[in-house]
Design a protein around this motif. Structure first.
Motif, PDB file in Angstrom:
ATOM      1  N   ASP A   1       7.075  -2.568   2.558  1.00 50.67           N
ATOM      2  CA  ASP A   1       6.753  -3.653   1.635  1.00 50.67           C
ATOM      3  C   ASP A   1       5.913  -4.644   2.437  1.00 50.67           C
ATOM      4  OD1 ASP A   1       9.304  -3.500   2.896  1.00 50.67           O
ATOM      5  OD2 ASP A   1       9.881  -5.420   2.040  1.00 50.67           O
ATOM      6  N   ILE A   2       4.953  -5.260   1.782  1.00 51.92           N
ATOM      7  CA  ILE A   2       4.009  -6.135   2.495  1.00 51.92           C
ATOM      8  C   ILE A   2       4.080  -7.580   2.000  1.00 51.92           C
ATOM      9  CG2 ILE A   2       2.152  -5.101   1.031  1.00 51.92           C
ATOM     10  CD1 ILE A   2       0.174  -5.902   3.176  1.00 51.92           C
ATOM     11  N   VAL A   3       4.456  -7.766   0.738  1.00 52.80           N
ATOM     12  CA  VAL A   3       4.553  -9.136   0.185  1.00 52.80           C
ATOM     13  C   VAL A   3       5.438  -9.067  -1.063  1.00 52.80           C
ATOM     14  CG1 VAL A   3       2.360  -8.804  -1.069  1.00 52.80           C
ATOM     15  CG2 VAL A   3       3.170 -11.114  -0.692  1.00 52.80           C
ATOM     16  N   SER A   4       6.075 -10.177  -1.371  1.00 50.48           N
ATOM     17  CA  SER A   4       6.945 -10.183  -2.561  1.00 50.48           C
ATOM     18  C   SER A   4       6.556 -11.318  -3.501  1.00 50.48           C
ATOM     19  CB  SER A   4       8.410 -10.333  -2.157  1.00 50.48           C
ATOM     20  OG  SER A   4       8.716 -11.695  -1.981  1.00 50.48           O
ATOM     21  N   SER A   5       7.138 -11.266  -4.694  1.00 48.07           N
ATOM     22  CA  SER A   5       6.844 -12.308  -5.696  1.00 48.07           C
ATOM     23  C   SER A   5       7.403 -13.675  -5.283  1.00 48.07           C
ATOM     24  CB  SER A   5       7.394 -11.887  -7.063  1.00 48.07           C
ATOM     25  OG  SER A   5       8.751 -11.538  -6.953  1.00 48.07           O
ATOM     26  N   ASP A   6       8.206 -13.740  -4.211  1.00 43.67           N
ATOM     27  CA  ASP A   6       8.680 -15.047  -3.736  1.00 43.67           C
ATOM     28  C   ASP A   6       7.502 -15.928  -3.333  1.00 43.67           C
ATOM     29  OD1 ASP A   6      11.122 -13.930  -4.048  1.00 43.67           O
ATOM     30  OD2 ASP A   6      11.652 -13.863  -1.924  1.00 43.67           O
ATOM     31  N   THR A   7       6.509 -15.323  -2.656  1.00 43.65           N
ATOM     32  CA  THR A   7       5.331 -16.119  -2.242  1.00 43.65           C
ATOM     33  C   THR A   7       4.102 -15.760  -3.082  1.00 43.65           C
ATOM     34  OG1 THR A   7       4.664 -14.472  -0.600  1.00 43.65           O
ATOM     35  CG2 THR A   7       6.091 -16.266   0.170  1.00 43.65           C
TER      36      THR A   7
ATOM     37  N   HIS B   1      -3.901   8.653   6.914  1.00 37.93           N
ATOM     38  CA  HIS B   1      -4.429   8.353   5.581  1.00 37.93           C
ATOM     39  C   HIS B   1      -3.676   7.170   4.990  1.00 37.93           C
ATOM     40  CE1 HIS B   1      -5.715  12.649   5.857  1.00 37.93           C
ATOM     41  NE2 HIS B   1      -6.814  12.069   5.455  1.00 37.93           N
ATOM     42  N   THR B   2      -4.430   6.253   4.424  1.00 32.52           N
ATOM     43  CA  THR B   2      -3.800   5.088   3.792  1.00 32.52           C
ATOM     44  C   THR B   2      -3.465   5.420   2.341  1.00 32.52           C
ATOM     45  OG1 THR B   2      -5.173   3.703   5.187  1.00 32.52           O
ATOM     46  CG2 THR B   2      -4.117   2.621   3.325  1.00 32.52           C
ATOM     47  N   ILE B   3      -2.279   5.053   1.924  1.00 27.97           N
ATOM     48  CA  ILE B   3      -1.882   5.272   0.521  1.00 27.97           C
ATOM     49  C   ILE B   3      -1.907   3.911  -0.177  1.00 27.97           C
ATOM     50  CG2 ILE B   3      -0.024   6.056  -1.008  1.00 27.97           C
ATOM     51  CD1 ILE B   3       0.459   7.551   2.114  1.00 27.97           C
ATOM     52  N   ASP B   4      -2.667   3.849  -1.252  1.00 31.03           N
ATOM     53  CA  ASP B   4      -2.869   2.573  -1.961  1.00 31.03           C
ATOM     54  C   ASP B   4      -1.540   1.929  -2.365  1.00 31.03           C
ATOM     55  OD1 ASP B   4      -5.561   2.544  -1.793  1.00 31.03           O
ATOM     56  OD2 ASP B   4      -5.926   3.420  -3.766  1.00 31.03           O
ATOM     57  N   PRO B   5      -1.515   0.603  -2.435  1.00 29.10           N
ATOM     58  CA  PRO B   5      -0.271  -0.094  -2.767  1.00 29.10           C
ATOM     59  C   PRO B   5       0.274   0.256  -4.156  1.00 29.10           C
ATOM     60  CG  PRO B   5      -1.964  -1.648  -2.052  1.00 29.10           C
ATOM     61  CD  PRO B   5      -2.634  -0.322  -2.203  1.00 29.10           C
TER      62      PRO B   5
ATOM     63  N   THR C   1       9.652  -8.745  -7.320  1.00 23.88           N
ATOM     64  CA  THR C   1       8.684  -7.654  -7.290  1.00 23.88           C
ATOM     65  C   THR C   1       8.047  -7.617  -5.903  1.00 23.88           C
ATOM     66  OG1 THR C   1       8.191  -8.141  -9.588  1.00 23.88           O
ATOM     67  CG2 THR C   1       6.663  -6.678  -8.448  1.00 23.88           C
ATOM     68  N   PHE C   2       7.983  -6.417  -5.333  1.00 23.20           N
ATOM     69  CA  PHE C   2       7.360  -6.236  -4.021  1.00 23.20           C
ATOM     70  C   PHE C   2       6.113  -5.373  -4.172  1.00 23.20           C
ATOM     71  CE2 PHE C   2      10.584  -7.716  -0.967  1.00 23.20           C
ATOM     72  CZ  PHE C   2      11.658  -7.910  -1.804  1.00 23.20           C
ATOM     73  N   ALA C   3       5.136  -5.643  -3.314  1.00 22.67           N
ATOM     74  CA  ALA C   3       4.024  -4.705  -3.170  1.00 22.67           C
ATOM     75  C   ALA C   3       4.324  -3.865  -1.933  1.00 22.67           C
ATOM     76  CB  ALA C   3       2.720  -5.452  -2.989  1.00 22.67           C
ATOM     77  N   VAL C   4       4.105  -2.565  -2.081  1.00 16.35           N
ATOM     78  CA  VAL C   4       4.426  -1.617  -1.018  1.00 16.35           C
ATOM     79  C   VAL C   4       3.185  -0.766  -0.760  1.00 16.35           C
ATOM     80  CG1 VAL C   4       5.953   0.328  -0.418  1.00 16.35           C
ATOM     81  CG2 VAL C   4       6.793  -1.481  -1.897  1.00 16.35           C
TER      82      VAL C   4
END
Ligand SMILES: C[S@@+](CC[C@H](N)C(=O)[O-])C[C@H]1O[C@@H](n2cnc3c(N)ncnc32)[C@H](O)[C@@H]1O
Length: 298
Positions: free
Chosen positions: A205-211, A263-267, A276-279
């Motif tokens: 996870d890279i960022v959440s809806s908290d921020t 290989h990078t996998i899109d979020p 909600t988290f972005a992963v």
């Protein structure tokens, strides 16, 4: 290991244990990544692979153990929360001999045993601090896990960063180096657990809806652009910037047991109750056995 740091992880697992439904799309994405990797590695006859390691397996809500048990002879569940993996393995209905439980285990050892004294920015502590950073960055994996075909890191890295912040403050001169050491160590340990040619799937996870409240309105179509914007605005968990992870992997690719391809996998989106988290993910294939590389050059 420090009881307070272990307790933090256990408490979070207790709070999320009932979120099976909420995890469904995230689980499906993680399963898709593992199943695609299985196909790549198992060849045309889809022969069962020898073993899979799940780092930060916890409640195992982000995987389907019965589906995985049809692909791998042995599945290693690794977590600092021994109770969570034990409960998840019993609930899965997968025959006990297929699952190996490793807990409580600190996959970032010595992380969960450190105290703020280890990072005190004083002249006479520099040598010790350097030693601790080297330990965090080392490839010392878990001795009792044999080299495996696939290793998956299940959003454990952000939890490790959270433990690190209990030990070294973000404004400490040692913080940036500590984050980098933890990240390099995690990547090296994943690679070290793999057989040559095996695949590590790093999911974080890279960022959440908290921020970033806009994540709540994001969809599968918009999430990649949203994450790109948040990274540009420096709104993400310190240490998880994919550009820096890729830089570390590039550095590791110069080592014999380093990555061959990345290989990078899109979020994608991960709904955890009302947060909600972005992963995102990285698929990292370890270099093949030396003799195969030699033959390929002939
Ligand atoms: C966000 S959860 C991942 C979700 C989990 N797979 C599930 O479905 O419940 C991260 C997991 O990593 C574990 N963890 C955190 N730090 C760890 C460490 N240093 N060593 C081992 N496990 C750790 C936590 O106990 C937790 O189970």
């Amino acid at each position: 290991m420090r009881k307070d740091l272990v307790d933090n992880n256990q408490k979070r697992n207790q709070q999320t244990a009932s979120l099976t439904d909420s995890y469904q799309p995230h689980r499906e994405m993680v399963m898709r990544l593992i199943e695609a990797t299985f196909k790549d590695l198992s060849g045309p006859d889809s022969a069962e692979l020898s073993s899979l390691v799940l780092l930060g397996a916890g409640n195992c809500l982000d995987v389907e153990l019965p589906r995985l048990s049809e692909l791998f002879q042995t599945i290693h569940l690794v977590d600092v929360d021994a109770e969570a993996i034990s409960t998840a393995s019993e609930a899965s209905g997968v025959p006990g001999e297929k699952l190996r439980l490793h807990g409580p285990a600190d996959i970032a050892e010595p992380l969960l045993s450190l105290t703020s004294r280890d990072f005190e920015p004083t002249e006479d502590n520099i040598e010790h601090c350097t030693f601790v950073l080297q330990q965090l960055a080392s490839e010392n994996g878990l001795a009792d896990i044999p080299e495996s075909d696939v290793v998956v890191s299940l959003c454990v890295f952000s939890q490790m960063l959270d433990s690190l912040r209990h030990v070294v403050a973000e404004d400490s001169p040692a913080f940036t180096n500590a984050v980098r050491s933890l990240r390099v160590g995690h990547l090296r340990r994943m690679l070290n657990m793999l057989r040559p040619g095996g695949v590590a799937i790093f999911v974080t996870d890279i960022v959440s809806s908290d921020t970033a409240p806009e994540l709540k309105a994001a969809t599968d179509d918009t999430i990649a652009a949203t994450v790109k914007k948040l990274i540009n605005e420096r709104n993400f968990f310190s240490g998880t910037n994919p550009a820096l992870v890729l830089e570390d992997l590039n550095m590791l690719s110069r080592l014999p047991g380093g990555p061959d391809t990345v290989h990078t996998i899109d979020p994608w989106l991960w709904q955890m109750a009302d947060r909600t988290f972005a992963v995102y993910g990285l698929r990292i294939q370890k270099k093949p056995p030396i003799q195969e590389a030699d033959e390929a050059q002939v």
